[in-house]
Design a protein around this motif. Sequence first.
Motif, mmCIF file in Angstrom:
data_model
loop_
_atom_site.group_PDB
_atom_site.id
_atom_site.type_symbol
_atom_site.label_atom_id
_atom_site.label_comp_id
_atom_site.label_asym_id
_atom_site.label_seq_id
_atom_site.Cartn_x
_atom_site.Cartn_y
_atom_site.Cartn_z
ATOM 1 N N VAL A 59 -1.321 30.528 -40.555
ATOM 2 C CA VAL A 59 -2.223 29.700 -39.745
ATOM 3 C C VAL A 59 -1.783 29.670 -38.280
ATOM 4 N N ASP A 60 -2.715 29.967 -37.379
ATOM 5 C CA ASP A 60 -2.434 29.815 -35.952
ATOM 6 C C ASP A 60 -2.874 28.413 -35.532
ATOM 7 N N VAL A 61 -1.894 27.520 -35.406
ATOM 8 C CA VAL A 61 -2.252 26.122 -35.120
ATOM 9 C C VAL A 61 -2.823 25.939 -33.717
ATOM 10 N N PHE A 62 -2.624 26.937 -32.860
ATOM 11 C CA PHE A 62 -3.130 26.802 -31.495
ATOM 12 C C PHE A 62 -4.560 27.341 -31.354
ATOM 13 N N ALA A 63 -5.105 27.876 -32.446
ATOM 14 C CA ALA A 63 -6.488 28.348 -32.401
ATOM 15 C C ALA A 63 -7.415 27.136 -32.355
ATOM 16 N N GLU A 64 -8.606 27.338 -31.775
ATOM 17 C CA GLU A 64 -9.581 26.258 -31.585
ATOM 18 C C GLU A 64 -9.802 25.413 -32.843
ATOM 19 N N SER A 65 -9.981 26.118 -33.978
ATOM 20 C CA SER A 65 -10.398 25.445 -35.209
ATOM 21 C C SER A 65 -9.241 24.730 -35.929
ATOM 22 N N SER A 66 -7.989 24.981 -35.487
ATOM 23 C CA SER A 66 -6.847 24.434 -36.236
ATOM 24 C C SER A 66 -6.447 23.053 -35.727
ATOM 25 N N SER A 67 -5.585 22.409 -36.504
ATOM 26 C CA SER A 67 -5.023 21.157 -36.008
ATOM 27 C C SER A 67 -3.514 21.146 -36.233
ATOM 28 N N VAL A 68 -2.848 20.381 -35.400
ATOM 29 C CA VAL A 68 -1.382 20.354 -35.417
ATOM 30 C C VAL A 68 -0.922 19.214 -36.322
ATOM 31 N N SER A 69 0.085 19.496 -37.153
ATOM 32 C CA SER A 69 0.604 18.433 -38.022
ATOM 33 C C SER A 69 1.626 17.605 -37.251
ATOM 34 N N ARG A 70 1.606 16.298 -37.475
ATOM 35 C CA ARG A 70 2.624 15.469 -36.816
ATOM 36 C C ARG A 70 3.796 15.161 -37.748
#
Length: 317
Positions: free
Chosen positions: A131-142
Amino acid sequence: MGSSTPHHRNNQNKTKLIVIMGATGTGKSRLSIDLSTHFPHSQIINSDKMQLYNGLDITTNKIPLPERKGVQHYLLGEFDSIDADVEPSQFRSAAGSTIADIASRGNLPLLVGGSNTFIHALLVETFDPQVDVFAESSSVSRALRYDCCFLWVDVAWSVLSEYLCIRVDEMLDSGMLEELAQFYDPTKAGVMVGLRKAIGVPEFDAYFRKYQPWESPENGVVPNKDRDQSRREAYEEALREIKDNTCRLAKRQIGKILRLREGGWDFTRFDATVTFQALMKKKQSSAVAAPELEWREIWEREVVEPSVKIVKRFLEE
Ligand code: ATP
Protein backbone atom coordinates in the motif's frame (compact mmCIF):
# COMPACT_ATOMS: atom_id res chain seq x y z
CA MET A 1 24.31 -0.86 31.78
CA GLY A 2 21.78 -3.69 31.59
CA SER A 3 18.09 -3.02 31.11
CA SER A 4 16.60 0.20 29.78
CA THR A 5 16.12 3.15 32.09
CA PRO A 6 12.46 3.84 32.93
CA HIS A 7 12.24 7.18 31.11
CA HIS A 8 12.96 5.51 27.79
CA ARG A 9 9.66 3.61 27.87
CA ASN A 10 6.16 4.93 28.32
CA ASN A 11 3.47 3.44 30.52
CA GLN A 12 2.32 1.10 27.73
CA ASN A 13 5.90 -0.18 27.67
CA LYS A 14 6.58 1.34 24.27
CA THR A 15 10.11 2.52 23.49
CA LYS A 16 10.46 6.30 23.42
CA LEU A 17 11.79 7.64 20.14
CA ILE A 18 12.65 11.18 19.05
CA VAL A 19 11.91 11.71 15.36
CA ILE A 20 13.39 14.74 13.58
CA MET A 21 11.62 15.43 10.32
CA GLY A 22 11.85 18.11 7.65
CA ALA A 23 12.67 18.75 4.02
CA THR A 24 16.19 18.43 2.72
CA GLY A 25 18.45 21.29 3.83
CA THR A 26 16.43 22.42 6.84
CA GLY A 27 19.06 21.54 9.46
CA LYS A 28 17.82 18.15 10.75
CA SER A 29 21.33 16.75 11.22
CA ARG A 30 22.46 19.90 13.01
CA LEU A 31 19.47 19.71 15.36
CA SER A 32 20.13 16.04 16.10
CA ILE A 33 23.70 16.84 17.20
CA ASP A 34 22.54 19.89 19.18
CA LEU A 35 19.97 17.72 20.98
CA SER A 36 22.61 15.07 21.69
CA THR A 37 24.63 17.60 23.63
CA HIS A 38 21.62 18.15 25.91
CA PHE A 39 20.73 14.44 26.10
CA PRO A 40 24.10 12.73 26.32
CA HIS A 41 22.78 9.18 25.92
CA SER A 42 21.39 9.95 22.47
CA GLN A 43 22.28 7.79 19.51
CA ILE A 44 21.24 8.61 15.96
CA ILE A 45 19.59 6.40 13.36
CA ASN A 46 19.65 7.76 9.82
CA SER A 47 16.39 7.75 7.83
CA ASP A 48 17.59 9.36 4.60
CA LYS A 49 17.31 6.65 1.97
CA MET A 50 20.35 7.81 -0.06
CA GLN A 51 22.56 8.27 3.02
CA LEU A 52 21.98 4.60 3.90
CA TYR A 53 24.44 3.71 1.16
CA ASN A 54 28.15 3.68 1.43
CA GLY A 55 29.64 6.34 -0.92
CA LEU A 56 28.86 9.77 -2.40
CA ASP A 57 29.17 11.48 0.97
CA ILE A 58 29.22 15.03 -0.47
CA THR A 59 26.49 14.42 -3.05
CA THR A 60 24.10 12.91 -0.50
CA ASN A 61 25.04 15.42 2.24
CA LYS A 62 26.10 12.96 4.91
CA ILE A 63 27.05 14.77 8.08
CA PRO A 64 30.89 14.85 8.13
CA LEU A 65 32.63 12.90 10.90
CA PRO A 66 33.96 15.94 12.84
CA GLU A 67 30.45 17.43 12.95
CA ARG A 68 29.07 14.24 14.53
CA LYS A 69 30.92 15.23 17.73
CA GLY A 70 31.41 11.63 18.73
CA VAL A 71 27.67 10.82 18.68
CA GLN A 72 27.13 7.27 17.47
CA HIS A 73 25.30 7.12 14.10
CA TYR A 74 23.61 4.01 12.74
CA LEU A 75 22.50 3.12 9.21
CA LEU A 76 24.64 5.92 7.81
CA GLY A 77 26.58 4.50 4.85
CA GLU A 78 26.06 0.94 6.10
CA PHE A 79 24.56 -0.52 2.94
CA ASP A 80 26.76 -1.31 -0.04
CA SER A 81 25.78 0.74 -3.04
CA ILE A 82 24.72 -2.43 -4.77
CA ASP A 83 22.56 -2.19 -7.87
CA ALA A 84 19.30 -2.59 -5.97
CA ASP A 85 17.12 -0.41 -3.81
CA VAL A 86 16.87 -0.82 -0.06
CA GLU A 87 13.15 -1.52 0.31
CA PRO A 88 10.96 0.12 2.98
CA SER A 89 10.40 -3.25 4.69
CA GLN A 90 14.19 -3.82 4.84
CA PHE A 91 14.58 -0.41 6.45
CA ARG A 92 11.76 -1.19 8.89
CA SER A 93 13.52 -4.30 10.04
CA ALA A 94 17.09 -2.86 10.14
CA ALA A 95 16.07 0.37 11.90
CA GLY A 96 13.66 -1.54 14.17
CA SER A 97 16.39 -3.77 15.53
CA THR A 98 18.79 -0.82 15.83
CA ILE A 99 16.24 1.09 17.93
CA ALA A 100 15.68 -1.99 20.11
CA ASP A 101 19.45 -2.35 20.68
CA ILE A 102 19.90 1.33 21.51
CA ALA A 103 16.99 1.29 23.98
CA SER A 104 18.10 -2.00 25.56
CA ARG A 105 21.39 -0.35 26.52
CA GLY A 106 19.49 2.51 28.18
CA ASN A 107 20.29 5.02 25.43
CA LEU A 108 17.91 7.39 23.69
CA PRO A 109 17.22 6.73 19.99
CA LEU A 110 16.91 9.72 17.65
CA LEU A 111 15.62 9.05 14.14
CA VAL A 112 16.86 11.68 11.68
CA GLY A 113 16.36 11.95 7.94
CA GLY A 114 14.06 13.07 5.17
CA SER A 115 12.73 9.83 3.72
CA ASN A 116 9.13 9.94 4.81
CA THR A 117 8.12 6.64 3.20
CA PHE A 118 10.86 4.94 5.25
CA ILE A 119 9.88 6.77 8.42
CA HIS A 120 6.28 5.71 7.88
CA ALA A 121 7.26 2.08 7.14
CA LEU A 122 9.34 1.96 10.32
CA LEU A 123 6.92 3.58 12.72
CA VAL A 124 3.48 2.16 11.93
CA GLU A 125 2.22 -0.71 14.05
CA THR A 126 1.33 -2.73 10.96
CA PHE A 127 3.16 -2.17 7.69
CA ASP A 128 1.80 -3.32 4.35
CA PRO A 129 4.45 -2.95 1.61
CA GLN A 130 1.73 -3.23 -1.06
CA VAL A 131 0.00 0.00 0.00
CA ASP A 132 1.25 3.47 -0.92
CA VAL A 133 -0.08 5.50 1.99
CA PHE A 134 0.85 8.75 0.27
CA ALA A 135 -1.42 8.04 -2.71
CA GLU A 136 -4.60 10.13 -2.94
CA SER A 137 -6.95 7.27 -2.08
CA SER A 138 -4.97 5.99 0.94
CA SER A 139 -5.01 6.99 4.56
CA VAL A 140 -2.28 7.10 7.16
CA SER A 141 -2.55 5.00 10.31
CA ARG A 142 -1.94 6.75 13.61
CA ALA A 143 -1.23 3.48 15.42
CA LEU A 144 2.54 3.53 15.96
CA ARG A 145 4.82 0.91 17.46
CA TYR A 146 6.91 3.48 19.38
CA ASP A 147 6.09 6.36 21.67
CA CYS A 148 7.20 9.14 19.32
CA CYS A 149 8.14 12.76 19.88
CA PHE A 150 7.99 14.35 16.40
CA LEU A 151 10.03 17.50 15.80
CA TRP A 152 9.49 19.10 12.39
CA VAL A 153 11.99 21.72 11.21
CA ASP A 154 10.36 23.93 8.61
CA VAL A 155 11.60 26.91 6.59
CA ALA A 156 9.40 29.24 4.49
CA TRP A 157 9.50 28.07 0.89
CA SER A 158 10.88 31.29 -0.64
CA VAL A 159 13.85 31.14 1.76
CA LEU A 160 14.42 27.38 1.61
CA SER A 161 14.39 27.26 -2.21
CA GLU A 162 16.97 30.03 -2.38
CA TYR A 163 19.11 28.34 0.27
CA LEU A 164 18.95 24.95 -1.52
CA CYS A 165 20.40 26.51 -4.68
CA ILE A 166 23.24 28.07 -2.69
CA ARG A 167 23.84 24.72 -1.02
CA VAL A 168 24.22 22.96 -4.39
CA ASP A 169 26.86 25.53 -5.38
CA GLU A 170 28.66 24.92 -2.09
CA MET A 171 28.54 21.15 -2.56
CA LEU A 172 30.18 21.58 -5.96
CA ASP A 173 32.85 23.77 -4.37
CA SER A 174 33.49 21.02 -1.81
CA GLY A 175 34.21 18.37 -4.45
CA MET A 176 30.84 16.98 -5.58
CA LEU A 177 31.85 16.93 -9.26
CA GLU A 178 35.09 15.07 -8.50
CA GLU A 179 33.17 12.58 -6.32
CA LEU A 180 30.65 11.99 -9.11
CA ALA A 181 33.43 11.63 -11.72
CA GLN A 182 34.92 8.81 -9.64
CA PHE A 183 31.51 7.19 -9.26
CA TYR A 184 30.71 7.48 -12.98
CA ASP A 185 30.42 4.18 -14.78
CA PRO A 186 29.56 4.42 -18.50
CA THR A 187 28.20 0.86 -18.46
CA LYS A 188 25.60 1.84 -15.85
CA ALA A 189 24.39 5.14 -17.32
CA GLY A 190 20.59 5.15 -17.25
CA VAL A 191 20.42 2.46 -14.52
CA MET A 192 18.29 4.06 -11.81
CA VAL A 193 18.62 1.92 -8.70
CA GLY A 194 20.20 2.23 -5.25
CA LEU A 195 22.66 5.08 -4.86
CA ARG A 196 22.40 5.82 -8.60
CA LYS A 197 19.10 7.56 -7.79
CA ALA A 198 20.84 10.22 -5.70
CA ILE A 199 20.28 13.69 -7.09
CA GLY A 200 23.48 14.55 -8.97
CA VAL A 201 24.15 11.09 -10.42
CA PRO A 202 21.71 11.06 -13.36
CA GLU A 203 22.15 14.79 -13.99
CA PHE A 204 25.94 14.55 -14.29
CA ASP A 205 25.88 11.17 -16.10
CA ALA A 206 24.68 13.02 -19.18
CA TYR A 207 27.55 15.50 -18.77
CA PHE A 208 30.18 12.79 -18.24
CA ARG A 209 28.95 10.87 -21.30
CA LYS A 210 29.93 13.89 -23.38
CA TYR A 211 32.96 14.94 -21.37
CA GLN A 212 34.53 11.73 -20.08
CA PRO A 213 36.33 11.94 -16.74
CA TRP A 214 39.99 10.97 -17.19
CA GLU A 215 42.59 9.12 -15.15
CA SER A 216 45.15 11.44 -13.55
CA PRO A 217 48.33 9.84 -12.18
CA GLU A 218 48.20 11.99 -9.02
CA ASN A 219 44.47 12.26 -8.33
CA GLY A 220 42.78 9.19 -9.82
CA VAL A 221 39.68 9.79 -11.91
CA VAL A 222 38.98 13.50 -12.32
CA PRO A 223 36.36 15.44 -14.27
CA ASN A 224 37.25 16.91 -17.61
CA LYS A 225 37.95 20.55 -16.91
CA ASP A 226 38.31 21.85 -20.49
CA ARG A 227 36.85 25.28 -20.42
CA ASP A 228 35.25 25.43 -23.85
CA GLN A 229 31.84 26.95 -24.40
CA SER A 230 29.84 23.76 -24.98
CA ARG A 231 31.31 22.06 -21.90
CA ARG A 232 30.39 25.10 -19.87
CA GLU A 233 26.83 24.95 -21.18
CA ALA A 234 26.47 21.22 -20.47
CA TYR A 235 27.77 21.85 -16.94
CA GLU A 236 25.34 24.72 -16.37
CA GLU A 237 22.50 22.53 -17.65
CA ALA A 238 23.36 19.74 -15.16
CA LEU A 239 23.63 22.30 -12.38
CA ARG A 240 20.21 23.74 -13.22
CA GLU A 241 18.67 20.25 -13.20
CA ILE A 242 20.21 19.44 -9.83
CA LYS A 243 18.82 22.64 -8.33
CA ASP A 244 15.36 22.00 -9.82
CA ASN A 245 15.32 18.38 -8.67
CA THR A 246 16.46 19.34 -5.17
CA CYS A 247 13.64 21.88 -4.89
CA ARG A 248 11.17 19.30 -6.23
CA LEU A 249 12.38 16.79 -3.63
CA ALA A 250 11.93 19.33 -0.82
CA LYS A 251 8.38 20.11 -2.02
CA ARG A 252 7.46 16.41 -2.14
CA GLN A 253 8.92 15.88 1.33
CA ILE A 254 6.87 18.76 2.77
CA GLY A 255 3.76 17.33 1.06
CA LYS A 256 4.36 13.95 2.72
CA ILE A 257 4.92 15.50 6.14
CA LEU A 258 1.60 17.33 5.78
CA ARG A 259 -0.09 14.04 4.82
CA LEU A 260 1.29 12.35 7.94
CA ARG A 261 0.10 15.27 10.05
CA GLU A 262 -3.39 15.10 8.52
CA GLY A 263 -3.33 11.39 9.37
CA GLY A 264 -2.97 12.33 13.05
CA TRP A 265 0.79 12.18 13.60
CA ASP A 266 1.41 14.78 16.24
CA PHE A 267 4.23 17.05 15.03
CA THR A 268 5.68 20.05 16.79
CA ARG A 269 6.76 22.45 14.06
CA PHE A 270 9.75 24.75 14.45
CA ASP A 271 10.13 27.64 12.09
CA ALA A 272 13.79 28.10 11.14
CA THR A 273 13.07 30.75 8.49
CA VAL A 274 14.73 33.62 10.38
CA THR A 275 17.81 31.47 11.05
CA PHE A 276 18.16 30.70 7.36
CA GLN A 277 17.68 34.35 6.42
CA ALA A 278 20.52 35.27 8.78
CA LEU A 279 22.65 32.41 7.46
CA MET A 280 22.20 33.60 3.88
CA LYS A 281 22.94 37.17 4.87
CA LYS A 282 26.19 35.88 6.33
CA LYS A 283 27.01 33.92 3.15
CA GLN A 284 26.24 36.88 0.89
CA SER A 285 28.10 39.50 2.88
CA SER A 286 31.85 39.78 2.71
CA ALA A 287 31.99 41.00 6.31
CA VAL A 288 33.71 38.43 8.48
CA ALA A 289 32.41 39.74 11.79
CA ALA A 290 29.26 39.17 13.81
CA PRO A 291 26.65 37.55 11.50
CA GLU A 292 28.03 33.99 11.97
CA LEU A 293 27.20 34.37 15.63
CA GLU A 294 23.87 35.86 14.78
CA TRP A 295 22.43 32.91 12.87
CA ARG A 296 23.67 30.43 15.45
CA GLU A 297 22.02 32.44 18.21
CA ILE A 298 18.74 32.58 16.33
CA TRP A 299 18.89 28.83 15.64
CA GLU A 300 19.61 28.16 19.30
CA ARG A 301 16.72 30.37 20.43
CA GLU A 302 14.08 29.44 17.85
CA VAL A 303 14.80 25.75 17.32
CA VAL A 304 17.21 24.16 19.80
CA GLU A 305 15.93 25.58 23.10
CA PRO A 306 12.22 24.91 22.41
CA SER A 307 12.96 21.40 21.13
CA VAL A 308 15.07 20.64 24.21
CA LYS A 309 12.09 21.68 26.36
CA ILE A 310 9.73 19.45 24.42
CA VAL A 311 12.04 16.44 24.56
CA LYS A 312 12.58 16.93 28.32
CA ARG A 313 8.85 17.01 28.93
CA PHE A 314 8.35 13.98 26.68
CA LEU A 315 10.97 11.96 28.55
CA GLU A 316 9.42 12.84 31.90
CA GLU A 317 5.89 11.78 30.88
P1 ATP B 1 9.95 8.49 -2.77
O1 ATP B 1 8.80 7.58 -2.56
O2 ATP B 1 9.66 9.65 -3.71
O3 ATP B 1 11.24 7.79 -3.08
P2 ATP B 1 10.79 8.79 -0.04
O4 ATP B 1 10.14 9.49 1.10
O5 ATP B 1 10.86 7.31 0.05
O6 ATP B 1 10.13 9.26 -1.39
P3 ATP B 1 12.96 10.63 -0.26
O7 ATP B 1 13.95 10.68 0.84
O8 ATP B 1 11.95 11.71 -0.36
O9 ATP B 1 12.28 9.22 -0.22
O10 ATP B 1 13.79 10.50 -1.61
C1 ATP B 1 13.22 10.54 -2.88
C2 ATP B 1 14.30 10.71 -3.93
O11 ATP B 1 15.00 11.93 -3.70
C3 ATP B 1 15.42 9.67 -3.91
O12 ATP B 1 15.11 8.53 -4.66
C4 ATP B 1 16.56 10.44 -4.52
O13 ATP B 1 16.41 10.56 -5.92
C5 ATP B 1 16.38 11.81 -3.94
N1 ATP B 1 17.12 11.96 -2.67
C6 ATP B 1 16.65 11.78 -1.43
N2 ATP B 1 17.60 11.98 -0.50
C7 ATP B 1 18.71 12.30 -1.18
C8 ATP B 1 20.03 12.63 -0.80
N3 ATP B 1 20.43 12.64 0.47
N4 ATP B 1 20.91 12.91 -1.76
C9 ATP B 1 20.56 12.90 -3.05
N5 ATP B 1 19.33 12.60 -3.49
C10 ATP B 1 18.41 12.30 -2.57
